[in-house]
Design a protein around this motif. Sequence first.
Motif, PDB file in Angstrom:
ATOM      1  N   THR A  71      -9.256   9.718  17.433  1.00 43.07           N
ATOM      2  CA  THR A  71      -9.383   9.868  15.994  1.00 43.07           C
ATOM      3  C   THR A  71      -8.009  10.136  15.381  1.00 43.07           C
ATOM      4  O   THR A  71      -7.087  10.556  16.075  1.00 43.07           O
ATOM      5  N   GLU A  72      -7.944   9.919  14.065  1.00 45.65           N
ATOM      6  CA  GLU A  72      -6.680  10.125  13.374  1.00 45.65           C
ATOM      7  C   GLU A  72      -6.253  11.580  13.510  1.00 45.65           C
ATOM      8  O   GLU A  72      -7.071  12.492  13.388  1.00 45.65           O
ATOM      9  N   PRO A  73      -4.963  11.829  13.773  1.00 48.74           N
ATOM     10  CA  PRO A  73      -4.506  13.210  13.919  1.00 48.74           C
ATOM     11  C   PRO A  73      -4.601  13.989  12.605  1.00 48.74           C
ATOM     12  O   PRO A  73      -4.631  13.407  11.528  1.00 48.74           O
ATOM     13  N   VAL A  74      -4.637  15.307  12.739  1.00 48.20           N
ATOM     14  CA  VAL A  74      -4.634  16.201  11.590  1.00 48.20           C
ATOM     15  C   VAL A  74      -3.403  17.092  11.719  1.00 48.20           C
ATOM     16  O   VAL A  74      -3.265  17.786  12.722  1.00 48.20           O
ATOM     17  N   PRO A  75      -2.506  17.062  10.755  1.00 45.27           N
ATOM     18  CA  PRO A  75      -2.475  16.189   9.589  1.00 45.27           C
ATOM     19  C   PRO A  75      -2.225  14.742  10.017  1.00 45.27           C
ATOM     20  O   PRO A  75      -1.731  14.493  11.121  1.00 45.27           O
ATOM     21  N   PRO A  76      -2.512  13.793   9.131  1.00 49.20           N
ATOM     22  CA  PRO A  76      -2.285  12.385   9.479  1.00 49.20           C
ATOM     23  C   PRO A  76      -0.812  12.135   9.809  1.00 49.20           C
ATOM     24  O   PRO A  76       0.072  12.800   9.276  1.00 49.20           O
ATOM     25  N   ALA A  77      -0.569  11.190  10.688  1.00 51.06           N
ATOM     26  CA  ALA A  77       0.802  10.837  11.046  1.00 51.06           C
ATOM     27  C   ALA A  77       1.533  10.281   9.832  1.00 51.06           C
ATOM     28  O   ALA A  77       0.944   9.595   8.999  1.00 51.06           O
ATOM     29  N   PHE A  78       2.820  10.579   9.755  1.00 55.73           N
ATOM     30  CA  PHE A  78       3.656   9.947   8.747  1.00 55.73           C
ATOM     31  C   PHE A  78       3.883   8.509   9.203  1.00 55.73           C
ATOM     32  O   PHE A  78       3.987   8.244  10.394  1.00 55.73           O
ATOM     33  N   THR A  79       3.960   7.569   8.273  1.00 56.29           N
ATOM     34  CA  THR A  79       4.094   6.168   8.654  1.00 56.29           C
ATOM     35  C   THR A  79       5.288   5.520   7.958  1.00 56.29           C
ATOM     36  O   THR A  79       5.622   5.850   6.819  1.00 56.29           O
ATOM     37  N   THR A  80       5.910   4.575   8.656  1.00 59.42           N
ATOM     38  CA  THR A  80       7.056   3.843   8.138  1.00 59.42           C
ATOM     39  C   THR A  80       6.603   2.703   7.229  1.00 59.42           C
ATOM     40  O   THR A  80       5.415   2.375   7.162  1.00 59.42           O
ATOM     41  N   ILE A  81       7.564   2.070   6.587  1.00 58.43           N
ATOM     42  CA  ILE A  81       7.259   0.884   5.783  1.00 58.43           C
ATOM     43  C   ILE A  81       6.634  -0.185   6.670  1.00 58.43           C
ATOM     44  O   ILE A  81       5.666  -0.840   6.275  1.00 58.43           O
ATOM     45  N   ALA A  82       7.160  -0.358   7.879  1.00 57.74           N
ATOM     46  CA  ALA A  82       6.608  -1.364   8.803  1.00 57.74           C
ATOM     47  C   ALA A  82       5.123  -1.094   9.050  1.00 57.74           C
ATOM     48  O   ALA A  82       4.301  -2.011   9.015  1.00 57.74           O
ATOM     49  N   TRP A  83       4.773   0.156   9.311  1.00 59.39           N
ATOM     50  CA  TRP A  83       3.375   0.501   9.579  1.00 59.39           C
ATOM     51  C   TRP A  83       2.514   0.242   8.338  1.00 59.39           C
ATOM     52  O   TRP A  83       1.438  -0.354   8.426  1.00 59.39           O
ATOM     53  N   ARG A  84       2.997   0.682   7.180  1.00 64.51           N
ATOM     54  CA  ARG A  84       2.214   0.534   5.951  1.00 64.51           C
ATOM     55  C   ARG A  84       1.998  -0.940   5.606  1.00 64.51           C
ATOM     56  O   ARG A  84       0.910  -1.335   5.195  1.00 64.51           O
ATOM     57  N   LEU A  85       3.043  -1.747   5.764  1.00 63.78           N
ATOM     58  CA  LEU A  85       2.869  -3.176   5.513  1.00 63.78           C
ATOM     59  C   LEU A  85       1.908  -3.784   6.521  1.00 63.78           C
ATOM     60  O   LEU A  85       1.065  -4.605   6.162  1.00 63.78           O
ATOM     61  N   GLY A  86       2.004  -3.387   7.792  1.00 61.21           N
ATOM     62  CA  GLY A  86       1.064  -3.879   8.798  1.00 61.21           C
ATOM     63  C   GLY A  86      -0.370  -3.535   8.434  1.00 61.21           C
ATOM     64  O   GLY A  86      -1.275  -4.365   8.556  1.00 61.21           O
ATOM     65  N   HIS A  87      -0.588  -2.314   7.974  1.00 57.16           N
ATOM     66  CA  HIS A  87      -1.929  -1.889   7.565  1.00 57.16           C
ATOM     67  C   HIS A  87      -2.448  -2.741   6.405  1.00 57.16           C
ATOM     68  O   HIS A  87      -3.591  -3.206   6.428  1.00 57.16           O
ATOM     69  N   VAL A  88      -1.612  -2.954   5.399  1.00 56.13           N
ATOM     70  CA  VAL A  88      -2.027  -3.750   4.242  1.00 56.13           C
ATOM     71  C   VAL A  88      -2.306  -5.196   4.663  1.00 56.13           C
ATOM     72  O   VAL A  88      -3.329  -5.779   4.289  1.00 56.13           O
ATOM     73  N   ILE A  89      -1.398  -5.766   5.442  1.00 55.27           N
ATOM     74  CA  ILE A  89      -1.532  -7.167   5.833  1.00 55.27           C
ATOM     75  C   ILE A  89      -2.795  -7.383   6.663  1.00 55.27           C
ATOM     76  O   ILE A  89      -3.561  -8.315   6.407  1.00 55.27           O
ATOM     77  N   VAL A  90      -3.018  -6.517   7.646  1.00 53.43           N
ATOM     78  CA  VAL A  90      -4.123  -6.731   8.587  1.00 53.43           C
ATOM     79  C   VAL A  90      -5.413  -6.066   8.113  1.00 53.43           C
ATOM     80  O   VAL A  90      -6.430  -6.737   7.920  1.00 53.43           O
ATOM     81  N   GLY A  91      -5.389  -4.751   7.956  1.00 49.79           N
ATOM     82  CA  GLY A  91      -6.615  -4.007   7.678  1.00 49.79           C
ATOM     83  C   GLY A  91      -7.159  -4.183   6.280  1.00 49.79           C
ATOM     84  O   GLY A  91      -8.373  -4.213   6.073  1.00 49.79           O
ATOM     85  N   VAL A  92      -6.271  -4.310   5.308  1.00 52.85           N
ATOM     86  CA  VAL A  92      -6.719  -4.448   3.926  1.00 52.85           C
ATOM     87  C   VAL A  92      -7.009  -5.912   3.595  1.00 52.85           C
ATOM     88  O   VAL A  92      -8.041  -6.222   3.004  1.00 52.85           O
ATOM     89  N   LEU A  93      -6.106  -6.823   4.001  1.00 57.91           N
ATOM     90  CA  LEU A  93      -6.237  -8.223   3.578  1.00 57.91           C
ATOM     91  C   LEU A  93      -6.785  -9.169   4.643  1.00 57.91           C
ATOM     92  O   LEU A  93      -7.820  -9.799   4.438  1.00 57.91           O
TER      93      LEU A  93
END
Length: 195
Positions: A71-93
């Motif tokens: 499960t997601e860690p508490v607090p949530p992990a800090f994420t880089t631009i690379a991670w955030r773009l990957g999330h948007v590209i794959v998980g969101v779109l």
Amino acid sequence: MDADELDWNRTLREQWESHWDRQLRARLDGLTDDEYFWSPVPDAWSVRPRGSSTAPVQAGAGDFTVDYAFTEPVPPAFTTIAWRLGHVIVGVLAARNAAHFGAPAASYETWEYAGSAATALDQLDAQLDVWLAGVRDLGEAGLRVPVGAKEPYPEASMADLVLHIHRELIHHLSEVCLLRDLYLHTDPATKRAPR
């Protein structure tokens, strides 16, 4: 004009398109690989060359993987631009484009994550094109259709999904812009690549 005359499909698309065209896309121009991978804190989640991550889960099909955990860690992990773009590209779109608009299957586990900022922005532009064409093709009637079992709330309408995806895009890409601002205003001596 009453609600029956309003072109809801156009209105929903314009919610995203106006933000993208007038604010966000220009803010992503010139994104460098250094910014893309930059981590302002130790052990931030990122996209990394295969085999170099220490995250509990390293998902991806290509030369690069994305850090993750169940499960997601508490607090949530800090994420880089690379991670955030990957999330948007794959998980969101990409996953939604596959589920609803006939695009190729996509998941965090099967995606070939971008090893550069330019490739990530190309992937983002491509997935946004598929998304907006799919939404446009829904027309008015398609916005009222339930999303079905492909989504966590199957009884929700496609209009609900469109609004959700647009909120996700605005929020996560605004975070990317904030990280770019932070990168620009951080002392070069303190900048470090993700570990």
